[in-house]
Design a protein around this motif. Structure first.
Motif, short mmCIF file in Angstrom:
data_model
loop_
_atom_site.label_atom_id
_atom_site.label_comp_id
_atom_site.label_asym_id
_atom_site.label_seq_id
_atom_site.Cartn_x
_atom_site.Cartn_y
_atom_site.Cartn_z
N ARG A 91 0.83 -1.21 0.00
CA ARG A 91 0.00 0.00 0.00
C ARG A 91 0.86 1.25 0.00
O ARG A 91 0.58 2.21 -0.73
CB ARG A 91 -0.92 -0.01 1.22
CG ARG A 91 -2.09 -0.96 1.08
CD ARG A 91 -2.95 -0.97 2.32
NE ARG A 91 -4.09 -1.86 2.14
CZ ARG A 91 -4.78 -2.41 3.13
NH1 ARG A 91 -4.41 -2.18 4.39
NH2 ARG A 91 -5.81 -3.19 2.88
N ALA A 96 0.91 3.83 -3.11
CA ALA A 96 0.49 5.22 -2.87
C ALA A 96 1.59 6.19 -3.24
O ALA A 96 1.33 7.26 -3.81
CB ALA A 96 0.10 5.39 -1.41
N ARG A 149 1.32 11.72 -10.17
CA ARG A 149 0.48 12.92 -10.20
C ARG A 149 1.33 14.19 -10.13
O ARG A 149 1.04 15.18 -10.80
CB ARG A 149 -0.53 12.90 -9.05
CG ARG A 149 -1.64 11.91 -9.26
CD ARG A 149 -2.87 12.19 -8.41
NE ARG A 149 -3.97 11.34 -8.82
CZ ARG A 149 -4.79 11.58 -9.83
NH1 ARG A 149 -4.63 12.70 -10.53
NH2 ARG A 149 -5.76 10.75 -10.15
N GLU A 180 -5.62 2.99 -10.15
CA GLU A 180 -5.43 4.42 -9.86
C GLU A 180 -4.49 5.06 -10.89
O GLU A 180 -4.71 6.19 -11.33
CB GLU A 180 -4.87 4.60 -8.45
CG GLU A 180 -5.87 4.31 -7.35
CD GLU A 180 -5.29 4.54 -5.97
OE1 GLU A 180 -4.07 4.82 -5.88
OE2 GLU A 180 -6.04 4.43 -4.99
N GLN A 181 -3.45 4.33 -11.25
CA GLN A 181 -2.50 4.86 -12.24
C GLN A 181 -3.12 4.94 -13.63
O GLN A 181 -2.89 5.90 -14.37
CB GLN A 181 -1.24 3.99 -12.22
CG GLN A 181 -0.46 4.12 -10.92
CD GLN A 181 0.52 3.01 -10.67
OE1 GLN A 181 0.85 2.24 -11.59
NE2 GLN A 181 1.00 2.88 -9.45
N THR A 240 1.80 6.43 -7.13
CA THR A 240 0.70 7.21 -7.70
C THR A 240 0.86 8.69 -7.40
O THR A 240 0.63 9.54 -8.27
CB THR A 240 -0.65 6.70 -7.17
OG1 THR A 240 -0.79 5.30 -7.48
CG2 THR A 240 -1.81 7.45 -7.78
N ALA A 245 -6.24 5.50 -14.14
CA ALA A 245 -7.16 6.65 -14.08
C ALA A 245 -6.40 7.96 -14.30
O ALA A 245 -6.90 8.86 -14.99
CB ALA A 245 -7.88 6.67 -12.74
N LEU A 246 -5.21 8.06 -13.73
CA LEU A 246 -4.39 9.26 -13.93
C LEU A 246 -4.00 9.41 -15.40
O LEU A 246 -4.10 10.50 -15.97
CB LEU A 246 -3.14 9.19 -13.06
CG LEU A 246 -2.05 10.24 -13.36
CD1 LEU A 246 -2.58 11.65 -13.19
CD2 LEU A 246 -0.83 10.01 -12.51
N ARG A 258 -5.57 -2.49 -7.34
CA ARG A 258 -6.07 -1.16 -6.96
C ARG A 258 -5.09 -0.07 -7.36
O ARG A 258 -5.48 0.98 -7.90
CB ARG A 258 -6.33 -1.11 -5.45
CG ARG A 258 -6.99 0.19 -4.98
CD ARG A 258 -6.98 0.27 -3.47
NE ARG A 258 -5.63 0.34 -2.96
CZ ARG A 258 -4.87 1.43 -3.00
NH1 ARG A 258 -5.31 2.55 -3.55
NH2 ARG A 258 -3.65 1.40 -2.50
N ALA A 259 -3.79 -0.30 -7.11
CA ALA A 259 -2.78 0.71 -7.46
C ALA A 259 -2.71 0.91 -8.97
O ALA A 259 -2.63 2.04 -9.46
CB ALA A 259 -1.41 0.27 -6.91
#
Length: 210
Positions: A61, A65, A72, A129-130, A68, A132-133, A125-126
């Motif tokens: 995690r 995090a 960003r 998220e990546q 990601t 999505a970015l 999940r990670a």
């Protein structure tokens, strides 16, 4: 709120776990190994983690995090969508050229780490998220015309998959080029596929032959 001493203790345990995973050479790592490497009493582990799997999941995690958040930051600092995409590709592959970061990534890629309960879901999940970015970057480029051939969501999945494979090759030492060269090659491919224009205003050659 976690006391400073407890926070430092948790970091020592996590750092020790990275060391143990790297040194294990396929031999199972025990909680005792981690605590001994951290130089802490056994009860210190119980203050922070319910099990070895819980420790490994916390490491996944934290690593996900951090990645990601860095992606960003790189994208936000860029002058526009193409530059943001370039920064994300270059930044992620550059991690493999940093000895400390590379060793930590190798530890989390070890068989013992990836078998930890919850690891598969945490990795997914990670990655989501990546993706999505990257989709946000592509959507911005589609909107302003700088990435005119982008189809944000499916392209983001393909880009993250290609970037992940390049990352794994660099990590394993099986790549035929340096991290910076691999980043430049992948970026050039993506720019062609997404319709990024050259300095003279013409689209780069479409990789599909258009």
């Amino acid at each position: 709120m976690t006391a400073p001493g407890e926070a430092a203790e948790r970091v020592r345990i996590i750092d020790a776990a990275y060391r143990c995973l790297l040194a294990a050479n396929g031999v199972p790592v025990t909680v005792g190994d981690v605590i001994a490497s951290a130089g802490l009493p056994g009860e210190a582990f119980d203050r922070h983690f319910a099990s070895k799997d819980a420790l490994l999941l916390a490491m996944f995690r934290r690593d996900g995090a951090l990645m990601t958040a860095e992606m960003r930051s790189w994208a936000a600092s860029a002058a526009g969508p193409p530059e943001a995409l370039r920064a994300v590709v270059d930044g992620m592959l550059r991690i493999t050229a940093d000895d400390r970061r590379r060793r930590r990534a190798l530890a989390l890629a070890s068989g013992e780490a990836v078998r930890a309960r919850g690891c598969t879901e945490e990795r997914a999940r990670a990655v989501a998220e990546q993706e999505a970015l990257i989709a946000e970057i592509l959507a911005a480029g589609l909107a302003d015309g700088s990435l005119p051939w982008a189809d944000p969501e499916p392209d983001a999945r393909s880009i993250r998959a290609a970037l992940g494979r390049a990352f794994e090759h660099q990590l394993a030492g099986t790549a035929r080029e340096s991290a910076s060269a691999a980043a430049a090659q992948l970026t050039a491919f993506l720019f062609r596929a997404l319709g990024v224009r050259t300095a003279n205003g013409r689209p780069m050659t479409n990789v599909m032959g258009g």
